[in-house]
Design an enzyme around this catalytic site. Structure first.
Site, PDB file in Angstrom:
ATOM      1  N   ASP A   1     -51.040  31.817 -31.725  1.00  0.00           N
ATOM      2  CA  ASP A   1     -50.532  30.658 -30.755  1.00  0.00           C
ATOM      3  C   ASP A   1     -50.792  30.801 -29.216  1.00  0.00           C
ATOM      4  O   ASP A   1     -50.499  30.026 -28.286  1.00  0.00           O
ATOM      5  CB  ASP A   1     -49.120  30.438 -31.208  1.00  0.00           C
ATOM      6  CG  ASP A   1     -48.940  30.272 -32.549  1.00  0.00           C
ATOM      7  OD1 ASP A   1     -49.764  29.414 -33.194  1.00  0.00           O
ATOM      8  OD2 ASP A   1     -48.057  30.248 -33.082  1.00  0.00           O
TER       9      ASP A   1
ATOM     10  N   ASP B   1     -43.655  23.665 -34.083  1.00  0.00           N
ATOM     11  CA  ASP B   1     -43.767  24.544 -35.397  1.00  0.00           C
ATOM     12  C   ASP B   1     -42.868  23.961 -36.626  1.00  0.00           C
ATOM     13  O   ASP B   1     -41.912  23.660 -36.168  1.00  0.00           O
ATOM     14  CB  ASP B   1     -43.795  25.691 -35.283  1.00  0.00           C
ATOM     15  CG  ASP B   1     -45.216  26.553 -35.016  1.00  0.00           C
ATOM     16  OD1 ASP B   1     -46.133  26.043 -35.359  1.00  0.00           O
ATOM     17  OD2 ASP B   1     -45.023  27.856 -34.703  1.00  0.00           O
TER      18      ASP B   1
ATOM     19  N   ASP C   1     -45.157  31.422 -32.511  1.00  0.00           N
ATOM     20  CA  ASP C   1     -44.562  32.461 -33.005  1.00  0.00           C
ATOM     21  C   ASP C   1     -45.751  33.657 -32.713  1.00  0.00           C
ATOM     22  O   ASP C   1     -45.264  34.900 -32.829  1.00  0.00           O
ATOM     23  CB  ASP C   1     -43.710  32.407 -33.912  1.00  0.00           C
ATOM     24  CG  ASP C   1     -44.421  32.097 -35.401  1.00  0.00           C
ATOM     25  OD1 ASP C   1     -45.654  31.788 -35.161  1.00  0.00           O
ATOM     26  OD2 ASP C   1     -43.760  32.085 -36.275  1.00  0.00           O
TER      27      ASP C   1
END
Length: 960
Positions: free
Chosen positions: A600, A337, A596
């Site tokens: 996801d 990310d 997070d």
């Protein structure tokens, strides 16, 4: 008063016995039956209920520690040793000799020692894991004593008022209170694949995940009384056999099969052909059984992993699944990310760059409107940055009355606030992704081009865009459509890269791990961030690769290769993350994925190593294999290095274990069959006990992590073990021949001869063989543990001390022991010195053998042969076919792809070849940097010419 307390207790006991159907009665009756209100419980009332209902967790099965201890003696390797123990007292009872009690006791002692160490270490690891997981225990936002606070979900009781928001795992069965509908994912409980909508009054189950919305609820059941708890009682848990267990089994089976073949050959040759006596034959079989089985292998590997897991937790990476360590060691692609991992996730807004689109509005008003569309509590990074721009955060709600707040969700990608101003008029403000806000605007077609131009201008500077819109709501209701939306303005958000991200990415590439940036931002921002971080800029919008509207310029190129070669993906949706991981795995990559959010979770579950970053939601944590307690990419790279070191220790030991099996089986089989030498089984047992005691320390050995991704390559382990084992077996056979059949050692060193003086008298020779085998067997660990010369890489202090002590004991036994029961006799210090010298001389070639094996297994040796053959051929036709392929080749090169005839990663089996992807990523990053320098140089030269300066003088002083 007493009567009221007793009444309450009776009612609550009825709830405990499930005499009341709290799932279906009206919500008012729920409050009545639970003797609670919307103001929540007091701490005292909650404690009383906790004593009645118990903690909000499932009952754990208490396993008998004694049975668990015995379980360590119940595996294929232990069965072989147990069979040897039975042989020692049952089958060895013959030939005029009593049962072999000393071997029986020795084998049982060895089994008990290994089981005890395994039991203690696993118990310690279990306690450590429990303590670590307690830090990850699910939390719940609960209303107690009139105040909201975050508490462990385990202390929830029926009657508690809780808050459920996006990303939360519902902590207990509950009924929803007033508020907007929730989207709940119940797939883990009911198997429903799509999220279900739950409105006020509906029930939600413990263990389900909130996908959208925010609402309060009253708890109606906890622990074993929840829907999840009842289902867990009905389903017996099954232990899935992991990859690590399969590797252990494969190595164990190889060793068992090697011993079985050796024993079969001995039986066939000794009895029908050589007509040997019964008892010596049984003793020879016992030697192979006892010495060949790597009985300590499960203990050594599990202890190594447990200690490694503890080290990872100290670095800020908690392993939820122990075997994730071996996958982390082999990871060659990390999809990371951008926000919060590569960047600080501390957003700043430059008020001077705010672009205003609505007449009569200035930048301060745009900020105020954005702040109104923000949460004042439970803020995310964007809300905190915007509200922080106000002189006083309270200004965001000053002079207005909040009617309804729409929280952010991944589908709409915006927040909104409906409010009433001082004059009683109702308005609505919204902030969010520019595309979503632009779609709301009534004059979209008029402002679209300007909006995109501003977004692109921001993106070129690495700035994200946040749009703000406004509308009047004449009807005055929260669910009213309202009047036309006005596009108010665009705000630039800057999320600075972490100070260590660029260096960490460089380290990752050097370690053979290709880092791919995953961002929801647009492509230009992704490329700009990539440039700042020293990554390549070969990035794509994920929708262009995986969505419905694919980019025409790349539609003819293979998507899998583009994904493999990309440095990052922009505009990523959660479903794209899953697809990216899936396609990388299809090309034989071991893929890590950071995440997070609740969306996801599927990608984290799909990835070989799902990594939940610091401050991840409960849903992301539950789906991951590793949970980070520290922010940033550097934690992950440190974890990769530690995992590789742990894996290196395990791999070193397995090569050593296979080598020892081969050397014992082959060496003693040849001695028994060629010279009819009967080595005492008890001395093999002593070798095994000293070896196992020493080898336990490898779990704390100092090792160099592999410079490349590493994984279990069983063919390499077996091939290396067979070559090492065969070499050491030949060393023993040669030593025996020189000692027994020649006078070389007595003539050269002046030691006594070891020729047998009476029938069946091999006592001194047995002592000499014992010492020779003991020293070189243990010394082999120094060869297998090092990547270069074994005498250059310093071992851990524990391993060194253990080796010295073990071989000191072995030498003293060989020098002084006169054990009639073990059929050995002391050989004196002269022979001990000769044996040490012999082993040192023959130890040196082991490093050369190691290098040769590695070279041969890498395929380089065979590639050279093929290349030399190909070198004599030449291509005759460079005509039409070549020209037709040039255009396609140019297109592939443009997108960083290899030539179509080049073998891709699917065909590659060696790690160094897989590492080319990281090398190519480094090259792209370097090319991007040089291109930027070249552009800068051209700009400088044009300015110099414009100003009429002397460029030669400047070039002498400065170089680009």
């Amino acid at each position: 008063m007493t009567t009221t307390v007793e009444d309450n207790r009776e009612v609550l006991e009825a709830v405990l016995k499930e005499a009341v159907d709290l799932e279906n009665v009206p919500i008012e009756e729920v409050f009545e039956n639970l003797r609670c209100s919307k103001e929540g419980l007091t701490t005292q009332a909650a404690d009383e209920r906790l004593a009645l209902f118990g903690h909000n967790k499932l009952e754990e099965k208490k396993e008998s520690k004694f049975l668990k201890f015995l379980g360590f003696m119940w595996n294929p390797l232990s069965w072989v040793m147990e069979a040897a123990a039975i042989m020692a007292i049952a089958l060895a009872n013959g030939g005029g000799k009593p049962p072999d009690w000393q071997d029986f006791v020795g084998i049982i002692t060895l089994l008990v020692i290994n089981s005890t160490i395994s039991f203690i270490e696993e118990n310690n690891a279990g306690n450590a894991a429990a303590a670590l997981m307690a830090r990850l225990a699910p939390k719940a936002k609960v209303l107690r004593d009139g105040r909201w606070g975050e508490q462990d979900a385990a202390i929830l009781v029926p009657g508690d008022i809780i808050s459920i928001k996006l990303g939360d795992i519902v902590p207990a069965d509950a009924r929803l209170l007033e508020g907007d509908p929730l989207k709940i994912d119940q797939s883990a409980l009911t198997g429903e694949s799509l999220p279900v909508t739950k409105s006020s009054g509906d029930g939600v189950y413990s263990g389900s995940t909130c996908k959208q919305g925010e609402i309060e609820a009253v708890v109606i059941a906890t622990g074993v009384h929840t829907f999840f708890g009842k289902a867990a009682h009905l389903v017996d848990t099954t232990n899935q056999i992991g990859h690590f267990q399969q590797v252990l089994t494969a190595i164990g089976n190889f060793c068992i099969c090697s011993i079985a073949v050796g024993m079969l050959i001995e039986i066939v040759v000794m009895y029908p052909i050589q007509h040997r006596a019964y008892r010596p034959g049984i003793d020879n079989l016992l030697v192979l059984l006892i010495g060949g089985i790597p009985i300590a292998m499960p203990t050594v590997l599990s202890v190594t992993m447990a200690i490694g897991s503890h080290r990872l937790s100290q670095q800020g990476a908690i392993t939820k699944r122990m075997t994730a360590i071996e996958e982390m060691a082999g990871m060659d692609v990390l999809c990371s990310d951008k926000t919060g991992t590569l960047t600080l996730n501390k957003l700043t807004v430059d008020k001077n760059l705010i672009e205003v689109f609505m007449k009569g509005v200035d930048a301060d008003t745009v900020v105020l409107m954005a702040a109104r569309a923000s949460r004042l509590e439970n803020q995310d990074a964007i809300d905190a940055a915007i509200v922080g721009m106000l002189a006083d955060p309270k200004d965001a709600r000053a002079g207005i009355q909040e009617v309804h707040f729409l929280p952010f969700n991944p589908t709409d990608k915006r927040t909104a606030l409906t409010y009433i101003d001082n004059e009683g008029n109702t308005h609505r403000v919204s902030k969010g992704a520019p595309e979503q806000i632009l779609n709301l605007a009534h004059n979209k077609s008029e402002i679209e081009r300007r909006v995109h131009a501003v977004i692109d201008k921001f993106a070129e500077r690495g700035l994200r865009s946040l749009a703000v819109a406004y509308q009047d709501v004449p009807e005055g209701r929260k669910d009213s459509a309202g009047g036309p939306w006005q596009f108010v303005g665009l705000m630039p958000l800057f999320d600075p890269p972490r100070h260590d991200s660029a260096e960490t990415i460089r380290r990752a590439l050097n370690l053979g791990v290709s880092v791919k940036m995953i961002t929801g931002d647009q492509l230009a921002i992704g490329k700009e961030t990539g440039r700042r971080l020293g990554m390549g800029t070969n990035m794509y919008p994920s929708s262009a690769l995986l969505g419905q509207n694919k980019d025409e310029s790349i539609v003819a190129l293979p998507v899998d290769e583009l994904i493999e070669k990309a440095d990052g993906f922009a505009g990523v949706f959660p479903e794209h993350k899953y697809e990216i991981v899936k396609r990388l795995q299809a090309r034989k990559h071991i893929c890590g994925m950071t995440g997070d959010g609740v969306n996801d979770a599927p990608a984290l579950k799909k990835a070989d190593i799902g990594i939940a970053v610091a401050d991840a939601t409960d849903a992301a944590r539950s789906a991951s294999d590793i949970v980070l307690t520290e922010p940033g990419l550097s934690v992950i790279i440190s974890a990769v290095l530690t995992s590789r070191a742990i894996f290196q220790r395990m791999k070193n030991y397995t090569i050593y274990a296979v080598s020892i099996t081969i050397r014992i089986v082959l060496g003693f089989m040849l001695l028994a069959l060629i010279w009819q030498f009967d080595f005492p089984p008890f001395m093999v047992l002593i070798i095994a006990i000293l070896n196992d005691g020493t080898i336990m320390t490898i779990s704390k050995d100092r090792v160099k992590p592999s410079p490349l991704p590493d994984s279990w390559k069983l063919s390499e382990i077996f091939a290396t073990g067979v070559v090492f084992g065969s070499y050491m077996a030949m060393m023993t056979v040669i030593f025996f021949w020189v000692s027994y059949k020649t006078d070389f050692f007595p003539r050269t060193f002046g030691v006594a001869t070891l020729e047998k003086t009476a029938h069946d008298d091999f006592r001194k020779l047995a002592s000499a063989i014992y010492l020779q085998v003991s020293i070189i067997s243990q010394a082999l660990i120094f060869v297998t543990r090092s990547r270069s010369w074994s005498f250059v890489e310093r071992p851990g202090i524990f391993l060194m001390i253990a080796f010295i002590l073990a071989q000191l004991v072995a030498t003293l036994i060989a020098v002084y022991a006169n054990w009639s029961f073990a059929a050995i006799e002391g050989i004196g210090w002269g022979w001990a010195g000769v044996i040490w010298l012999y082993n040192i001389i023959f130890y040196i070639p082991l490093d050369f053998i190691k290098f040769f094996i590695r070279y041969a297994l890498s395929g380089r040796a065979w590639d050279l042969v093929i290349e030399q053959r190909v070198a004599f051929t030449r291509q005759k036709d460079f005509g039409k076919e070549q020209r037709e392929l040039q255009w396609a080749h140019a297109q592939r090169t443009l997108h960083g792809l290899q030539a179509p005839d080049t073998k891709m990663f699917t065909d590659r089996t060696h790690v160094s070849e897989l590492n080319q992807m990281a090398e190519e990523a480094k090259r792209r990053a370097e090319i991007a940097r040089l291109r930027e320098l070249h552009t800068l140089k051209g700009h400088v030269e044009s300015v110099v010419r414009l100003k009429g300066l002397d460029i030669e003088t400047i070039q002498q002083a400065y170089t680009v």
